[in-house]
Design an enzyme around this catalytic site. Structure first.
Site, mmCIF file in Angstrom:
data_model
loop_
_atom_site.group_PDB
_atom_site.id
_atom_site.type_symbol
_atom_site.label_atom_id
_atom_site.label_comp_id
_atom_site.label_asym_id
_atom_site.label_seq_id
_atom_site.Cartn_x
_atom_site.Cartn_y
_atom_site.Cartn_z
ATOM 1 N N THR A 474 2.724 4.196 -1.232
ATOM 2 C CA THR A 474 1.624 5.804 -1.085
ATOM 3 C C THR A 474 1.285 6.010 0.324
ATOM 4 O O THR A 474 2.108 5.925 0.992
ATOM 5 C CB THR A 474 0.075 5.165 -1.795
ATOM 6 O OG1 THR A 474 -0.581 4.138 -1.528
ATOM 7 C CG2 THR A 474 0.689 4.524 -3.509
ATOM 8 N N GLU A 513 -1.797 2.277 -12.075
ATOM 9 C CA GLU A 513 -2.286 1.903 -11.310
ATOM 10 C C GLU A 513 -2.542 0.421 -11.853
ATOM 11 O O GLU A 513 -3.063 -1.025 -11.419
ATOM 12 C CB GLU A 513 -3.836 2.177 -11.137
ATOM 13 C CG GLU A 513 -4.275 1.565 -9.262
ATOM 14 C CD GLU A 513 -3.344 2.232 -7.897
ATOM 15 O OE1 GLU A 513 -2.456 1.496 -7.909
ATOM 16 O OE2 GLU A 513 -3.187 3.418 -8.485
ATOM 17 N N SER A 535 -5.613 -5.052 -6.347
ATOM 18 C CA SER A 535 -5.191 -4.438 -5.321
ATOM 19 C C SER A 535 -4.791 -4.945 -3.836
ATOM 20 O O SER A 535 -5.503 -6.229 -3.800
ATOM 21 C CB SER A 535 -6.169 -3.358 -4.645
ATOM 22 O OG SER A 535 -5.531 -2.552 -3.521
ATOM 23 N N GLY A 557 1.728 -2.056 -1.402
ATOM 24 C CA GLY A 557 1.410 -3.025 -2.166
ATOM 25 C C GLY A 557 1.008 -3.891 -1.171
ATOM 26 O O GLY A 557 0.922 -4.439 -0.687
HETATM 27 N N1 GLU Z 1 -0.753 -0.348 -6.198
HETATM 28 C C1 GLU Z 1 -1.076 -1.137 -4.717
HETATM 29 C C2 GLU Z 1 -2.020 -1.293 -4.587
HETATM 30 O O1 GLU Z 1 -3.016 -1.086 -5.078
HETATM 31 C C3 GLU Z 1 -0.874 0.388 -3.417
HETATM 32 C C4 GLU Z 1 -0.249 0.902 -3.481
HETATM 33 C C5 GLU Z 1 0.798 1.250 -2.096
HETATM 34 O O2 GLU Z 1 0.942 -0.069 -2.111
HETATM 35 O O3 GLU Z 1 0.181 1.870 -1.288
HETATM 36 O O4 GLU Z 1 -1.918 -2.823 -3.963
#
Ligand code: GLU
Length: 650
Positions: A474, A513, A535, A557
């Protein structure tokens, strides 16, 4: 190295058990001053003096109308110049009165405009968030959530706004299991209504402005209305074009989203105009009525209906109701605190606390590595890479075993960063050979003071069909203003285009999410109603001698954790400039994965790692950092070369 000592206010000095004087396997010594530093915290200091200076005195960065812009990134590994290109093709800029670093020139420009018009860093960050929703609709937006750090200069205080998406009350621990009782593979579960968490981004914008801002939400959304309805031309850029093509090909964009991003079945390509009239209307409604329609009114009703009717692998949608939306609130919390003593001096690293695993995991990684004195080995030595990988593996083993939303599970957060515990874990690092995988978690409970009440047994996250290749990608951005306020904000809809579901008539994507929960029940990160999924996002602000020094963050991630750690180590341990630290080749490893590496990792290092037993696997790129440094001469902004970056100083 130490953990957050003030969050729950009940730490005893004994809990630090700080004698870490044992020899490390690498010959380094543990830091003996840990307790002192942990207890001391960041002293209150006066505000910086440079911020009132003039942009005309700047060096570095191309000056455009009093604003200094970073050049678009390249991929060479030359030393940086003074033309807005930093080391390794990073984008850089300098500014005395402000800095904006995002992944897109328009969002950066809009943020810089707000600063120039007298808005503060939080005002500008909110404007940036709306702009990103338009120009990079696949990465973040009002259908998602995230974690925002705000350094409020006047108060000399760092706040975290947890705007993580939340499971609706109808969610249940088994909702990601198939009829056979096995976890549905990740690819099968992220594009349906069950994956969608109650979005937090818009409420975060509202709360952040009310608490820290000086401008109205309506004023800050205006420039993005122009972008969305085509008054101001937005061209599809390469990352968006690629995301559209990939998602269309994989069948992961719902019908409404396809009409916007692949009209008539033809995916938009780089350079095509991007016009999003429904999103513009939604923004107009928010401009005139605030966030109420989104959380309690007509948009809330549309979100709930869309989620409930978005069928998935079980031919049923998610459970989200208008009440779930009305109930949602952000939480203002205190970030984790860790310290690191190296080439850059004594640093205090403040990173997001639970429900992000970022703070505790980065804290462990830094705490495991600090006594190795890796600077003696060299940044690009095999000893350094090997030690980092082993620390990543140990820290990820604990992450999987113990971490979850601490409103629901009891987490051994004191034992987790306890000096003796880290010594015990560090002693497992063999300098000549990699650990057998999966690496097992340790027992931080044994180092936890008192007799904590334990909630349930921490089960194995199990094979839930999710692995590092399913990570989200993201966006992260950072803003600073002339008063010394800083924002470091990682904002997400999880996967590119989130769940693939766009709310019909509203023009924004809904996140997926909730797939950040473990699909298999029993562990600390199992699905529970009202819970926030664990997260990895790690928006970070680093302090030196009590004063703000750096901001860092990345998407990616779980690789966020290792990316941010490597940038921090580059600066803190090896004394690198921020752009050089961002440009360094990156690695990723967790408790059981191969070592992922970027192709820029020298061939000799790869061979030497293989000789130590590491399985290696090449990745085109890992993470994408936006960062800034507070220097004596003003701000130094950096944007990664790995994706587009636009950095502008004022
Ligand atoms: N879903 C990912 C997390 O909260 C964030 C998304 C991303 O990887 O930028 O770890």
């Amino acid at each position: 190295m130490s953990g957050d000592s003030e969050r729950r206010g009940d730490r005893t000095d004994e809990s630090r058990r700080g004698d870490r004087s044992g020899e490390s396997r690498y010959g380094g010594r543990s830091d003996e001053s840990t307790d002192e530093r942990a207890a001391g915290g960041a002293p209150r200091t006066k505000r910086r003096g440079f911020l009132k200076g003039s942009a005309a005195a700047l060096g570095g960065g191309a000056l455009i109308g009093g604003r200094a812009r970073g050049a678009p990134g390249g991929a060479s590994f030359d030393a940086g110049g003074a033309d807005g290109t930093g080391v390794g093709g990073t984008s850089t800029a300098r500014g005395r009165n402000g800095m904006v670093s995002t992944v897109h020139p328009l969002s950066t420009e809009i943020g810089a405009d707000v600063l120039e018009a007298g808005g503060n860093a939080v005002d500008a960050a909110v404007a940036v968030q709306f702009a990103l929703n338009v120009v990079q609709p696949h990465s973040s937006g009002i259908g998602g959530g995230g974690f925002m750090l705000v350094y409020a200069a006047e108060e000399d205080e760092l706040y975290a706004i947890d705007n993580r998406e939340e499971a609706p009350l109808g969610a249940d621990p088994e909702m990601f299991l198939g009829d056979d009782g096995e976890p549905v593979p990740f690819r099968g579960r992220h594009t349906n209504g069950k994956a969608v968490g109650v979005p937090g981004t818009l409420r975060c914008c509202d709360v952040a402005l009310k608490r820290f801002g000086t401008m109205e939400l309506g004023e800050l959304i205006d420039p993005s209305i122009d972008l969305a309805d085509g008054c101001r031309r937005v061209a599809v850029d390469e990352p968006l074009a690629e995301a559209i093509a990939d998602n269309v090909e994989a069948g992961e964009l719902g019908e409404t989203a396809r009409e916007v991003f692949a009209p008539g079945g033809d995916p938009l390509e780089a350079g095509d105009p991007l016009v999003q009239p429904d999103l513009a209307d939604t923004f107009r409604l928010i401009r005139s009525e605030g966030i109420e329609p989104f959380y309690r009114g007509e948009i809330a009703a549309d979100i709930a209906e869309t989620v409930q009717n978005a069928e998935g692998y079980r031919d049923e949608g998610g459970s989200m109701t208008v009440d779930d939306l009305a109930r949602y609130n952000v939480e203002v919390t205190i970030p984790e605190r860790a310290t690191y003593d190296g080439a850059a001096g004594e640093l205090t690293v403040r990173t997001m606390s639970l429900p992000s695993s970022g703070g505790l995991t980065i804290g462990q990684i830094l705490g495991l590595l600090e006594p190795f004195d890796l600077a003696d080995e060299g940044r690009r030595s095999v000893e350094t890479y090997h030690a980092m990988i082993e620390a990543f593996r140990l820290a990820f083993a604990d992450r999987g075993e113990y971490l979850g939303d601490d409103a629901f599970v009891d987490v051994p957060w004191q034992g987790y960063l306890d000096g003796e515990y880290l010594d015990e874990r560090r002693s497992l690092v063999d300098p000549d050979e990699t650990a057998e995988t999966p690496v097992e978690a340790g027992d931080p409970w044994a180092y936890q003071p008192g007799e904590p009440y334990r909630v349930g047994a921490a089960g194995s996250p199990g094979d839930d069909g999710r692995n590092v290749h399913n990570r989200g990608q993201t966006t992260h951005f950072t803003v600073a203003d002339g008063e010394g306020n800083l924002v470091s904000w990682t904002t997400t809809i999880e996967q590119l285009f989130g769940s693939g579901i766009m709310v019909p008539g509203r023009g924004f994507m809904l996140n997926n999410e909730l797939t950040d929960f473990d699909a298999e029940p029993g562990g600390p990160n199992e699905v529970q109603p009202g819970k926030r999924p664990l997260s990895s996002t790690s928006p970070t602000v680093v302090f030196r001698d009590g004063e703000p020094y750096l901001t860092v963050g990345s998407p990616g991630g779980p690789t966020i954790i290792t990316t941010v750690s490597q940038v921090l180590l580059g600066v803190a341990e090896f004394g690198m400039s921020l752009d050089a630290a961002v440009a360094e080749p990156r690695l990723y490893a967790d408790a059981e994965s191969d070592v992922l590496y970027e192709e820029t990792l020298p061939e000799g290092i790869r061979r030497a790692l293989e000789e130590r037993g590491h399985g290696l696997s090449e990745e085109s790129s890992i993470g994408s950092v936006q960062a800034l440094e507070v220097t004596d001469d003003g701000y130094f902004g950096v944007g990664d070369y790995r994706r587009d970056s636009a950095v502008e100083g004022l």
